[in-house]
Design an enzyme around this catalytic site. Structure first.
Site, mmCIF file in Angstrom:
data_model
loop_
_atom_site.group_PDB
_atom_site.id
_atom_site.type_symbol
_atom_site.label_atom_id
_atom_site.label_comp_id
_atom_site.label_asym_id
_atom_site.label_seq_id
_atom_site.Cartn_x
_atom_site.Cartn_y
_atom_site.Cartn_z
ATOM 1 N N GLU A 23 -15.743 85.391 -84.410
ATOM 2 C CA GLU A 23 -17.181 85.141 -84.390
ATOM 3 C C GLU A 23 -17.514 84.431 -83.090
ATOM 4 O OE1 GLU A 23 -20.910 83.385 -86.960
ATOM 5 O OE2 GLU A 23 -18.884 82.986 -87.667
ATOM 6 N N CYS A 230 -21.933 84.317 -89.480
ATOM 7 C CA CYS A 230 -23.386 84.131 -89.482
ATOM 8 C C CYS A 230 -24.068 84.839 -88.333
ATOM 9 C CB CYS A 230 -23.707 82.641 -89.458
ATOM 10 S SG CYS A 230 -23.086 81.743 -90.906
ATOM 11 N N ASN A 369 -22.177 89.406 -94.993
ATOM 12 C CA ASN A 369 -21.233 88.416 -94.489
ATOM 13 C C ASN A 369 -20.843 87.417 -95.571
ATOM 14 O OD1 ASN A 369 -19.866 86.418 -92.890
ATOM 15 N ND2 ASN A 369 -21.784 85.293 -92.867
ATOM 16 N N GLU A 370 -21.746 86.500 -95.858
ATOM 17 C CA GLU A 370 -21.459 85.411 -96.790
ATOM 18 C C GLU A 370 -22.636 85.325 -97.749
ATOM 19 O OE1 GLU A 370 -19.092 81.455 -95.655
ATOM 20 O OE2 GLU A 370 -21.207 81.355 -95.105
#
Length: 657
Positions: A23, A230, A369-370
């Site tokens: 990331e 993120c 993603n999350e």
């Protein structure tokens, strides 16, 4: 202490189980793995401020640039009107009154040069009123270490509106650190400049910083998850990572502010981080990520946005019934086509034109993603829409779901209820992504975490790390204690390889002095890099995974009470038992191995051992090898493990009946 390993084979270990998660956090891309040395090369930087649900991005195209010399009379204006490219519409209008005046670039902490190295310079210029030479140099304390003189008449590839491309090579006649990059004119005049780029000649593929690339390749990762994190979502949907924006020439990739530019904002800092100018040039785009996977031997695992901005930082989302949401779904299909389509397809042709005729062989995709389900955030319904669309287009694509940001809350429990409700549906989800950033004690206490998981739905341990301490710019947080806790936890992950099919530490990179998150796997500055103790744990695992696990007869539960954790695998090709053992205590451990099916005579064990003098021991830029593995041979089945150690033991081939 006795460790008994049965010859009974248990779970199959997925090839490439241990991988990487990349990331763009901590200046991992621009200022890191991406070898570009200049900052704000296209004069498009944004200053990002704000907090949850209220973000602003202010144009600050002069960031990183200043007049040279300071006492000179050159004038810098950052303008638009007739741009080099529409995606990045601003450029520098430089007016010089005296020879030798121009601009200087901040270049993060300044330019680092290696003596004898070539550095590739590229820039675009429009000579409004200038006919002399461009004088580009790198200087340290008034001494020129590298330079190029380029006549303004030598430009090529002129655009319709008069911008011309210039290229040169700067040769470093001396080493230099924290040096100045200078772009000057030989005499008075007005020039408009855009996309000024400087990349070292040893950059791998002309893209990747060599030492950081080699650190990744040495890990022998099975996969690479990218580009986040993120970053995929953005703090606003306008701020998200758009993969199609990264498929253009590097100067035409739209600049964006980085989601981590606003990390830690609040009243205390007036909602303005010291990293408010953290931007994304997209020099590392999807094409480059796929190339990186190919170069380091990792399977690509890109992550898709499902129409949410970062749920931690925003409530923004597109309605799943809207045309905007259908664009997100279409992006997923277009990404598959870009990776796997041939030249006759629209996006396959884009890949081929970028230089890679053959497909990249994409087999896995992360859906979200999350993400987690709430009354407003309908992630489960979105996942089902993506799953149906993707499998209608690419039936064999393996999809990664999300269990949310933790493994302790109701969000996690609801996610698993959702996936288990579909467990009889073939290929609904390949694995569910679990994240945990926890204290070392938690990892030690949960080596049995996956022992009782259902075997019907698999797990991707997508982001994990021990956090003895955390925060901005804390390389000392990567302690030996944290690494040993991770190694201990991974014994349980390996033992449950029939449940956990993928695993990756996070975050991967951190530039010293530029880190929003600690701890991290690899730390670096402009000139050097080093692996944390956690890096060596990951390497020791990734390079020593067998094909199947071996039954450890339940003894690992007893030894855990004494601070010893272990797992065992078997390599069919090498005919070796591979035993991983952690001694978390402050005293050495004498271990007797009981290995059924192994001759007692002539046995020999090769060991790779990671250890240190204290729990807080850590590597640093000045002591990069304070905690690194060493090798040792044991002549028999009696092993002495040092205090605070992680060891990989291999029983050699000729010991088998």
């Amino acid at each position: 202490m006795k460790i008994k390993i049965s010859s009974e084979k248990r779970a199959e270990i997925r090839k490439g189980m241990i991988g990487l998660f990349f990331e763009d956090i901590n200046y991992a891309a621009d200022g890191g793995l991406y070898a570009e040395m200049l900052e704000n090369r296209s004069f498009e930087f944004l200053k990002a401020t704000g907090d949850y649900g209220d973000y602003q991005a202010e144009y600050d195209g002069g960031y990183g640039w200043c007049a040279y010399p300071e006492e000179g009379e050159s004038v810098l204006r950052f303008v638009t009107g007739s741009p080099h490219c529409e995606e990045n519409p601003h450029y520098l209008r430089l007016q010089v009154k005296h020879p030798g005046e121009g601009v200087r670039n901040k270049a993060y902490d300044g330019i680092y040069l290696k003596k004898g190295m070539d550095y590739k310079l590229v820039f675009w210029a429009r000579c409004v009123k200038f006919t002399g030479d461009f004088r580009i140099s790198v200087e340290k304390d008034g001494i020129c270490c590298a330079q190029a003189v380029i006549p303004a008449a030598d430009g090529q590839e002129e655009t319709y509106n008069g911008f011309r491309k210039y290229e040169a090579v700067l040769w470093a006649g001396a080493d230099a650190e924290k040096a100045d990059f200078l772009f000057c004119l030989s005499g008075p005049g007005t020039v408009e400049l855009d996309f000024i780029s400087l990349i070292p000649g040893d950059a791998v593929g002309g893209i990747f910083r060599k030492d950081l690339f080699e650190m990744l390749k040495a890990l022998r990762p099975g996969f690479l998850r990218f580009p986040g994190g993120c970053i995929v979502e953005g703090n606003t949907l306008a701020n998200r990572y758009r993969f199609k924006d990264s498929l253009k020439p590097v100067w035409a990739r739209k600049n964006n502010w980085n989601r981590w530019a606003v990390h830690g904002n609040g009243e205390g800092n007036h909602y303005e981080s010291v990293y408010c100018h953290y931007n994304q040039s997209l020099g590392l785009g999807y094409y480059e990520y796929f190339l990186l996977c190919e170069m380091i031997g990792a399977s690509p695992l890109p992550v898709l946005n499902v129409g949410f901005a970062c749920q931690y930082q925003s409530g923004e989302m597109v309605d799943r019934e809207s045309p905007a949401f259908r664009e997100f779904v279409q992006d997923a299909l277009d990404l598959i086509e870009f990776a796997n389509g041939d030249r006759t397809t629209r996006w396959g042709a884009v890949r081929a034109q970028m230089g890679h005729e053959e497909p990249f062989g994409l087999t896995m995709l992360g859906v979200g993603n999350e993400q987690w389900q709430t009354e407003k955030a309908d992630f489960f319904e979105r996942y089902e829409i993506f799953e149906k669309a993707i499998h209608a287009y690419a039936p064999k694509m393996k999809l990664i779901g999300s269990a949310g940001p933790d493994i302790t809350s109701g969000r996690y429990a609801r996610a698993w209820e959702f996936y288990h409700a579909h467990e009889e549906q073939a290929d609904f989800v390949y694995a569910v992504d679990e994240h945990y950033y926890v204290k070392p004690e938690w990892l030690y206490g949960h080596t049995d975490f996956y022992d009782n998981y259902s075997r019907k739905v698999k797990v991707f341990s997508g982001e994990y790390a021990a956090h003895p301490c955390s925060g901005f710019n804390r390389p000392e947080s990567n302690t030996l204690e944290g690494a040993l806790a991770e190694a201990a936890f991974l014994t349980g992950v390996e033992r449950n390889a029939d449940v956990v099919v993928l695993a990756s530490y996070a975050p991967l990179f951190a530039r010293l002095g530029y880190a929003q998150w600690s701890p991290d796997l690899i730390w670096f500055d402009a000139s050097n890099c080093y692996g944390s103790p956690s890096y060596y744990v990951q390497k020791m695992y990734a390079c020593n995974m067998g094909d199947v696990t071996l039954d450890t007869c339940g003894g690992e539960k007893e030894t855990a009470a004494e601070g010893v954790y272990y797992s065992a695998g078997y390599s069919e090709a090498e005919k070796e038992i591979i035993l991983k053992v952690v001694n978390s205590g402050m005293a050495q451990q004498h271990i007797s191995l009981e290995l059924p099916g192994v001759r007692k005579d002539g046995i020999g064990i090769h060991a790779e051992i990671l250890t240190g003098d204290e729990r807080d021991a850590h590597n640093s830029i000045r002591e990069p090898e304070k905690v690194v593995p060493y090798e040792k041979a044991f002549p028999g089945t009696d092993i002495v493990l040092p205090a605070l150690s992680f060891a990989v033991l291999r029983v050699r081939t000729d010991a088998f009946r």
